[in-house]
Design a protein around this motif. Structure first.
Motif, PDB file in Angstrom:
ATOM      1  N   TYR A  15     -43.897   0.613 -39.883  1.00  0.00           N
ATOM      2  CA  TYR A  15     -44.492  -0.131 -40.991  1.00  0.00           C
ATOM      3  C   TYR A  15     -45.492  -1.137 -40.473  1.00  0.00           C
ATOM      4  CZ  TYR A  15     -44.798  -3.414 -44.858  1.00  0.00           C
ATOM      5  OH  TYR A  15     -45.256  -4.226 -45.847  1.00  0.00           O
ATOM      6  N   TYR A  16     -46.675  -1.178 -41.047  1.00  0.00           N
ATOM      7  CA  TYR A  16     -47.677  -2.139 -40.591  1.00  0.00           C
ATOM      8  C   TYR A  16     -47.836  -3.315 -41.533  1.00  0.00           C
ATOM      9  CZ  TYR A  16     -51.891  -4.131 -38.665  1.00  0.00           C
ATOM     10  OH  TYR A  16     -52.787  -4.994 -38.114  1.00  0.00           O
ATOM     11  N   GLY A  17     -48.021  -3.070 -42.818  1.00  0.00           N
ATOM     12  CA  GLY A  17     -48.234  -4.162 -43.760  1.00  0.00           C
ATOM     13  C   GLY A  17     -48.917  -3.639 -45.004  1.00  0.00           C
ATOM     14  N   ALA A  18     -49.454  -4.571 -45.783  1.00  0.00           N
ATOM     15  CA  ALA A  18     -50.025  -4.202 -47.066  1.00  0.00           C
ATOM     16  C   ALA A  18     -51.301  -3.384 -46.892  1.00  0.00           C
ATOM     17  CB  ALA A  18     -50.317  -5.447 -47.890  1.00  0.00           C
ATOM     18  N   GLU A  19     -51.637  -2.643 -47.932  1.00  0.00           N
ATOM     19  CA  GLU A  19     -52.848  -1.819 -47.929  1.00  0.00           C
ATOM     20  C   GLU A  19     -54.098  -2.695 -47.816  1.00  0.00           C
ATOM     21  OE1 GLU A  19     -54.177  -0.863 -51.587  1.00  0.00           O
ATOM     22  OE2 GLU A  19     -55.125   1.050 -51.150  1.00  0.00           O
ATOM     23  N   ASP A  20     -53.968  -3.998 -48.147  1.00  0.00           N
ATOM     24  CA  ASP A  20     -55.112  -4.927 -48.107  1.00  0.00           C
ATOM     25  C   ASP A  20     -55.846  -4.887 -46.770  1.00  0.00           C
ATOM     26  OD1 ASP A  20     -53.752  -5.491 -50.348  1.00  0.00           O
ATOM     27  OD2 ASP A  20     -53.591  -7.648 -50.045  1.00  0.00           O
ATOM     28  N   PHE A  21     -55.123  -4.535 -45.706  1.00  0.00           N
ATOM     29  CA  PHE A  21     -55.753  -4.517 -44.386  1.00  0.00           C
ATOM     30  C   PHE A  21     -56.890  -3.498 -44.299  1.00  0.00           C
ATOM     31  CE2 PHE A  21     -51.721  -6.529 -42.999  1.00  0.00           C
ATOM     32  CZ  PHE A  21     -52.283  -7.644 -42.388  1.00  0.00           C
ATOM     33  N   LEU A  22     -56.924  -2.558 -45.235  1.00  0.00           N
ATOM     34  CA  LEU A  22     -58.008  -1.566 -45.222  1.00  0.00           C
ATOM     35  C   LEU A  22     -59.291  -2.142 -45.817  1.00  0.00           C
ATOM     36  CD1 LEU A  22     -56.262   1.740 -46.319  1.00  0.00           C
ATOM     37  CD2 LEU A  22     -56.926   1.035 -44.035  1.00  0.00           C
ATOM     38  N   ASN A  23     -59.156  -3.216 -46.587  1.00  0.00           N
ATOM     39  CA  ASN A  23     -60.324  -3.761 -47.282  1.00  0.00           C
ATOM     40  C   ASN A  23     -60.833  -5.005 -46.557  1.00  0.00           C
ATOM     41  OD1 ASN A  23     -59.824  -1.779 -49.300  1.00  0.00           O
ATOM     42  ND2 ASN A  23     -58.230  -3.131 -50.122  1.00  0.00           N
ATOM     43  N   ARG A  24     -61.418  -4.792 -45.415  1.00  0.00           N
ATOM     44  CA  ARG A  24     -61.892  -5.888 -44.584  1.00  0.00           C
ATOM     45  C   ARG A  24     -63.172  -6.466 -45.178  1.00  0.00           C
ATOM     46  NH1 ARG A  24     -61.177  -7.117 -39.013  1.00  0.00           N
ATOM     47  NH2 ARG A  24     -62.973  -8.212 -38.161  1.00  0.00           N
ATOM     48  N   PRO A  25     -63.245  -7.803 -45.338  1.00  0.00           N
ATOM     49  CA  PRO A  25     -64.463  -8.381 -45.894  1.00  0.00           C
ATOM     50  C   PRO A  25     -65.618  -8.262 -44.898  1.00  0.00           C
ATOM     51  CG  PRO A  25     -62.689 -10.025 -45.732  1.00  0.00           C
ATOM     52  CD  PRO A  25     -62.210  -8.789 -45.052  1.00  0.00           C
ATOM     53  N   ALA A  26     -66.841  -8.391 -45.404  1.00  0.00           N
ATOM     54  CA  ALA A  26     -68.010  -8.346 -44.521  1.00  0.00           C
ATOM     55  C   ALA A  26     -67.976  -9.547 -43.583  1.00  0.00           C
ATOM     56  CB  ALA A  26     -69.277  -8.362 -45.365  1.00  0.00           C
ATOM     57  N   ALA A  27     -68.646  -9.411 -42.451  1.00  0.00           N
ATOM     58  CA  ALA A  27     -68.598 -10.462 -41.435  1.00  0.00           C
ATOM     59  C   ALA A  27     -69.091 -11.803 -41.985  1.00  0.00           C
ATOM     60  CB  ALA A  27     -69.432 -10.054 -40.232  1.00  0.00           C
ATOM     61  N   ASP A  28     -70.055 -11.764 -42.914  1.00  0.00           N
ATOM     62  CA  ASP A  28     -70.612 -13.023 -43.416  1.00  0.00           C
ATOM     63  C   ASP A  28     -69.978 -13.443 -44.747  1.00  0.00           C
ATOM     64  OD1 ASP A  28     -71.580 -10.942 -44.820  1.00  0.00           O
ATOM     65  OD2 ASP A  28     -73.698 -11.527 -44.754  1.00  0.00           O
ATOM     66  N   ALA A  29     -68.842 -12.855 -45.079  1.00  0.00           N
ATOM     67  CA  ALA A  29     -68.177 -13.228 -46.333  1.00  0.00           C
ATOM     68  C   ALA A  29     -67.678 -14.669 -46.243  1.00  0.00           C
ATOM     69  CB  ALA A  29     -67.015 -12.282 -46.593  1.00  0.00           C
ATOM     70  N   GLU A  30     -67.476 -15.278 -47.403  1.00  0.00           N
ATOM     71  CA  GLU A  30     -67.059 -16.683 -47.374  1.00  0.00           C
ATOM     72  C   GLU A  30     -65.611 -16.818 -46.903  1.00  0.00           C
ATOM     73  OE1 GLU A  30     -66.577 -17.930 -51.634  1.00  0.00           O
ATOM     74  OE2 GLU A  30     -68.310 -16.570 -51.796  1.00  0.00           O
ATOM     75  N   LEU A  38     -56.528 -12.192 -44.685  1.00  0.00           N
ATOM     76  CA  LEU A  38     -55.591 -12.398 -43.584  1.00  0.00           C
ATOM     77  C   LEU A  38     -54.206 -12.862 -44.040  1.00  0.00           C
ATOM     78  CD1 LEU A  38     -57.919 -14.115 -40.974  1.00  0.00           C
ATOM     79  CD2 LEU A  38     -56.833 -11.886 -40.752  1.00  0.00           C
ATOM     80  N   HIS A  39     -54.174 -13.706 -45.084  1.00  0.00           N
ATOM     81  CA  HIS A  39     -52.915 -14.396 -45.352  1.00  0.00           C
ATOM     82  C   HIS A  39     -52.292 -14.153 -46.716  1.00  0.00           C
ATOM     83  CE1 HIS A  39     -53.720 -16.471 -41.656  1.00  0.00           C
ATOM     84  NE2 HIS A  39     -54.840 -16.979 -42.119  1.00  0.00           N
ATOM     85  N   LEU A  40     -53.100 -13.868 -47.732  1.00  0.00           N
ATOM     86  CA  LEU A  40     -52.533 -13.858 -49.083  1.00  0.00           C
ATOM     87  C   LEU A  40     -52.117 -12.463 -49.499  1.00  0.00           C
ATOM     88  CD1 LEU A  40     -54.960 -16.352 -50.838  1.00  0.00           C
ATOM     89  CD2 LEU A  40     -52.842 -16.808 -49.604  1.00  0.00           C
ATOM     90  N   ARG A  41     -50.867 -12.325 -49.881  1.00  0.00           N
ATOM     91  CA  ARG A  41     -50.342 -11.018 -50.289  1.00  0.00           C
ATOM     92  C   ARG A  41     -49.620 -11.144 -51.622  1.00  0.00           C
ATOM     93  NH1 ARG A  41     -53.399  -9.875 -47.410  1.00  0.00           N
ATOM     94  NH2 ARG A  41     -53.336  -8.920 -45.356  1.00  0.00           N
ATOM     95  N   ASP A  42     -49.712 -10.086 -52.405  1.00  0.00           N
ATOM     96  CA  ASP A  42     -48.891 -10.021 -53.609  1.00  0.00           C
ATOM     97  C   ASP A  42     -47.495  -9.603 -53.189  1.00  0.00           C
ATOM     98  OD1 ASP A  42     -51.041 -10.656 -55.169  1.00  0.00           O
ATOM     99  OD2 ASP A  42     -51.648  -8.550 -55.431  1.00  0.00           O
ATOM    100  N   ASN A  43     -46.538  -9.962 -53.998  1.00  0.00           N
ATOM    101  CA  ASN A  43     -45.169  -9.549 -53.712  1.00  0.00           C
ATOM    102  C   ASN A  43     -44.592  -8.926 -54.969  1.00  0.00           C
ATOM    103  OD1 ASN A  43     -42.696  -9.214 -52.546  1.00  0.00           O
ATOM    104  ND2 ASN A  43     -42.037 -11.344 -52.852  1.00  0.00           N
ATOM    105  N   PRO A  44     -45.080  -7.729 -55.337  1.00  0.00           N
ATOM    106  CA  PRO A  44     -44.740  -7.182 -56.648  1.00  0.00           C
ATOM    107  C   PRO A  44     -43.313  -6.630 -56.713  1.00  0.00           C
ATOM    108  CG  PRO A  44     -46.058  -5.616 -55.418  1.00  0.00           C
ATOM    109  CD  PRO A  44     -45.936  -6.832 -54.557  1.00  0.00           C
ATOM    110  N   ALA A  45     -42.714  -6.785 -57.873  1.00  0.00           N
ATOM    111  CA  ALA A  45     -41.483  -6.043 -58.149  1.00  0.00           C
ATOM    112  C   ALA A  45     -41.936  -4.801 -58.890  1.00  0.00           C
ATOM    113  CB  ALA A  45     -40.544  -6.884 -58.993  1.00  0.00           C
ATOM    114  N   GLY A  46     -42.109  -3.715 -58.177  1.00  0.00           N
ATOM    115  CA  GLY A  46     -42.630  -2.503 -58.788  1.00  0.00           C
ATOM    116  C   GLY A  46     -43.491  -1.762 -57.790  1.00  0.00           C
ATOM    117  N   VAL A  47     -44.569  -1.156 -58.276  1.00  0.00           N
ATOM    118  CA  VAL A  47     -45.380  -0.288 -57.421  1.00  0.00           C
ATOM    119  C   VAL A  47     -46.226  -1.114 -56.450  1.00  0.00           C
ATOM    120  CG1 VAL A  47     -47.205   1.451 -57.408  1.00  0.00           C
ATOM    121  CG2 VAL A  47     -45.425   1.510 -59.167  1.00  0.00           C
ATOM    122  N   THR A  48     -46.179  -0.754 -55.186  1.00  0.00           N
ATOM    123  CA  THR A  48     -46.984  -1.418 -54.167  1.00  0.00           C
ATOM    124  C   THR A  48     -47.507  -0.373 -53.187  1.00  0.00           C
ATOM    125  OG1 THR A  48     -47.006  -3.219 -52.567  1.00  0.00           O
ATOM    126  CG2 THR A  48     -45.036  -1.881 -52.611  1.00  0.00           C
TER     127      THR A  48
END
Lengths: 84, 182
Positions: A15-30, A38-48
């Motif tokens: 297991y690696y982590g949330a799918e969010d890791f696939l959506n890397r922001p652009a280098a110059d993103a704010e 890097l840090h904020l994740r949803d913690n859903p009770a249901g489909v993830t």
């Protein structure tokens, strides 16, 4: 469970982590976007969706859609196929 | 340059036969990894035609005139037993010395392997011609069913003696249990 290898034992997967890791922001993103990535994740009770690695099998990264309430695995797909 | 002697991983080890199951090392000859480039599938298929082979579907292997091609991953296969021709559309790497190949054969081979591999290896679920990348205990391995009661198993060369030991223990345990039955 693996789209290439078929039904396999849970122990073959890592297991690696949330799918969010696939959506890397652009280098110059704010900084907010990077903080979110890097840090904020949803913690859903249901489909993830998360990333799993078929370590002892075909060595492919998978996106697994699963339900945290029922433990049902709804779908698996290859990250490599998605990138195409 | 002196002529060097190539040695296999388990050179000189006699086959182990217990309870009708035989564990032995298999000399397979050259092993070449074929990793398909994106969009290279067509050119590769043309090259493989010369060998009478096609790129295998996931979890399958095929043989023709002593050459065997085994699926080993997404867009990757191993060509075993024949020197690789100059194939287009794929990266070729010589892996001959990187692997140890064992054969486990006999009526009880399925039971012995199913103690180590967390998969259903019975004939219905795992027919002849099927190959998988699967764990043998904690070792990465490639497992092929070559006949109804015969398997071949590839492990990293450094794991050869461990694999031999693990399978040997499984065979011994099964033989001991069979001997207890009245």
């Amino acid at each position: 469970m693996c789209p290439l290898c078929g039904e396999r034992d849970r122990r073959e997967f890592y297991y690696y982590g949330a799918e969010d890791f696939l959506n890397r922001p652009a280098a110059d993103a704010e900084p907010g976007a990077w903080d979110n990535y890097l840090h904020l994740r949803d913690n859903p009770a249901g489909v993830t969706k998360d990333l799993w690695y078929h370590e002892m099998g075909c060595a492919q990264w998978l996106v697994v859609t699963r339900n945290t309430v029922t433990h049902e695995i709804i779908a698996t797909e290859l990250v490599a196929e998605r990138a195409k | 340059m002196p002529e060097l002697i190539a040695k296999s991983a388990l050179q000189g080890r006699a086959p182990l036969t217990l309870g009708g199951v035989t564990l032995a090392e298999v000399p397979v000859g050259p092993i070449t990894s074929i990793a398909v480039f994106p969009g290279g599938a067509k050119a590769l298929a043309k090259g493989l035609k010369g060998l009478g082979l096609t790129f295998p579907a996931p979890n399958r292997f095929a043989e023709k005139k002593g050459a065997r091609i085994v699926w080993t991953g997404r867009d990757q296969a191993f060509l075993i037993g024949a020197p690789a021709p100059a194939l287009q559309g794929a990266a070729l790497t010589d892996q001959s010395d990187g692997w140890a190949v064992l054969s486990v054969a006999g009526l009880g081979a399925v039971d012995a392997l199913m103690r180590l591999v967390p998969m259903d290896l019975r004939l219905l679920a795992f027919p002849v011609g099927q190959s998988v990348r699967a764990p043998l205990n904690h070792m990465n391995a490639v497992l092929l069913r070559t006949e109804e009661y015969a398997f071949e198993l590839m492990v990293f060369r450094s794991m050869a003696r461990t694999a031999w030991h693990e399978i040997g223990v499984a065979i011994e345990a099964l033989a001991a249990r069979a001997a207890l039955k009245p």
